[in-house]
Each structure stands twice: as C-alpha cells, then as structure tokens.
Design a protein around this motif. Sequence first.
Motif: not given
Length: 408
Positions: A217-219, A281-282, A325-329, A396-399
């Motif tokens: 999963t790319g996200a 993401a910023r 990275t933790q928060s995004l995932m 595209v591939d993330a909620p």
Amino acid sequence: MTAPVQCSLDRGSPGPILTRAMVATIVAACGAMVGFYLLLSVVPLYVADGSGSGSGAGAAGVVTGALMVSTVAAEVAVPALTARFGYRAVFVLGLVLLGAPTMALAWSAAVPLVVGVCLMRGAGLGIVMVVGTALAAELVPAERRGEGLGLYGAAVGVPGILGLPLGLWMSEHLGYTAVFAIATACCMGALGAAIALPTNRPAPSGARGGVLGGLRTGALARPAVTFAGCTLAAGVVVTFLPLAVSSSELTLVTIAMLVQSATTPAAGWWAGHFGDRHGHARLFGPSIAAVAIGVALLARPADPVTVLVGAAVFGAGFGVAQNVTQSLMFERVGPHDFGRVSALWNLAFDAGMGIGAVGVGVVIGATGYPAGFLGTGALVLAGLVLVAVDRRGETVDAPPARTPLPPA
C-alpha cells in the motif's frame, strides 16, 4: 501497585492524553529504553576495543546489525502475539529478553558471544517498541493522536538524552561491567510498571500479507521507506561517530550525543502539536532535508563546532520525521490495523539502523568516515522523491485525513 487497566478506545470527543493506562505505558517503556540506550553506543565501542585496530569498525557494525536484525524479526511477529496473549504479557516478555542476557557481556568481548546477546536483546527491543507505540496510538483521542504520539516519543526519548552520553561516560570512568549492570537493572526494574499495563487483546488485522503486506500500500510504504532512510543515518551516527572522533576527544562525542538526543524528542513533540493543527504532511519534506544536512555535517569529525551543529540539525530532523511518518501512517488506517502499522513503522526504524551499521560500515572500511557520512546524507536526501510522490498520491490510495484541530 494499581490494578490492571483496560484500554479505552472511545473516540467520541477529544479527551486527556495522560490517562492511567497511558502513564503506565510510558513508565514501563522508559525503563526499557534506559537499558537499551545505555548500551547502544557502548557495545560497539566495547567490541571494537577488544577486536584490535584492524577489525574494530567491522566488528562494531556486526553487533549493531545483529541487534537490529533480531529486532526486525520480532517486530513482524508482535501483532499476532498481542492478539493471542494481550499487550501486558507480550510487553513483559520483551522486558525479560532485553534485560536478562545483558550481564553475559561482562564475561567476554568475543564477537560470537556479543552477537548472541544482541540477538536476544534485539528481540526484546522489537517487542517493547511495537507494543508501546500501538498502545500510545490507541489510548489517545484520534484528534490528538499526533500530539499523543509526540508526547510518548518525547517521554521515551528522555532515556536517549541521558543514556547515550551517560553510557559512554560511564564506560570511560566506571568500566564496561558497571554499564552492563545498570542497564540490566533498568530493564528488569521496569517489570514493576508493566504490571499496570492494559491487558487487552487487539483484534487481529484482516489485511492480507501481515505486517510486510503494508508495503504493498503506497500510503503506508512511502512514509515507512522514507523513514528507513533516516534511521539508516541514525545507525551510522550512533555506531561510527564515536569511532570517527579521536579517542582523546571522547568528551566531544558525549556532548554531541547529548545534543542529538535532546533535540530529537523535543522536535517530535512539537511536530505532533503542529501537525494536529496544520497537517502532518507539511513537515515531511523539511524533516528529511534536515536529517540529510545534519549527517553530512558530521563528515568533519575533527571540527568540534561542525560536529555539534550537525548533531543538533540531525536530531531535530530525526525527531520531526519520527512523528510525521507515524502520524501519517496511523491516520491512513483504522484502529484494527494499529498493531500492523506500529510493527511496520518500527520495522522501518530498525531495518534502517541495521543496514546503516552493517552496510555503511563496509563502505567506511574502504573509504573512511568522512565519505561514509557524506554518502549517507546523499542517500537520505534521495528520499525527497518519495515525499513528492506521497503528496500527489495521498488522495488516491489513502482514506481521507481527519480534520485538523484549529490552531491553539
């Protein structure tokens, strides 16, 4: 001692972060991480001292690599273990593996013995890191998850602030055996706090392919792989900076490790607070750039000012990258997948450190320390390509991401 606490997963409205369960998780994890960080740079130095000048760097890389390899192997298994036995039982197992074998190091600096101890300690580390991170994500309200993860990261980063430089100082002034004994006591003492950990058994993830399936999963894969590049740099720094600096300048290494260890958790906590309000993401790209610049500055180990500035920049970038990275995932999956995401993130953490210690160790043996640090910085900087792809592919591939909190 308080009675065992059950996890509360009610996300109805933002609530407090420091619940009883969260405090128990932080205290138990901190005890474990003191024992880990005290030895992180000491064991490679111990083996290098006992291996002779011709093979010191290679032996140091091998033992750090062994620690990380077993850590990664354990992390893959943790989600299934917690689903079967519960958080508390698995965490206790991790503490025992991390602490009990440590005193065997006092018997000999022979590489086979040290590698065996590192393999057991690495398995314990993998368990502690995955369970602790998963609990931290579950025990805080979704709207404050970045801040909660930042607080947890800052708390468990305090042992790094003290442990990395203190371990080096104690090895020089008290001897290696004293460091091994104190690290053992810290890990085993954390068992008292572990009694109060939540006993929940999280539901098994229904995702195909287990932990490693998340890389499809790319996200999830993009933040994980990019962060692995940052931890590769961390493996290089903690393993080879003490060796790159002249033995007469061990005080400089101690101060540099203190600077790096202090900036990492502080930057991570700030990043979580900022990300909850403005979007995580910023900070993704700037954090990767800071890690690359920081490790590249260490290519001048004879210049104290450059070493200290590099340690500070590297530490700040690394702390922000951890939280981002933790928060995004976590925000891209549901609660049933928190264990898998925690394992994947920690796998990226430790696989990167292992590759940095072993792979870059081979390169350093042929090119020298400055070229090794510069090459590592360039490799980390290449991760900005994945950051750019992530910004385009996120929808595209993330909620859909949750609505950020308003600025404080």
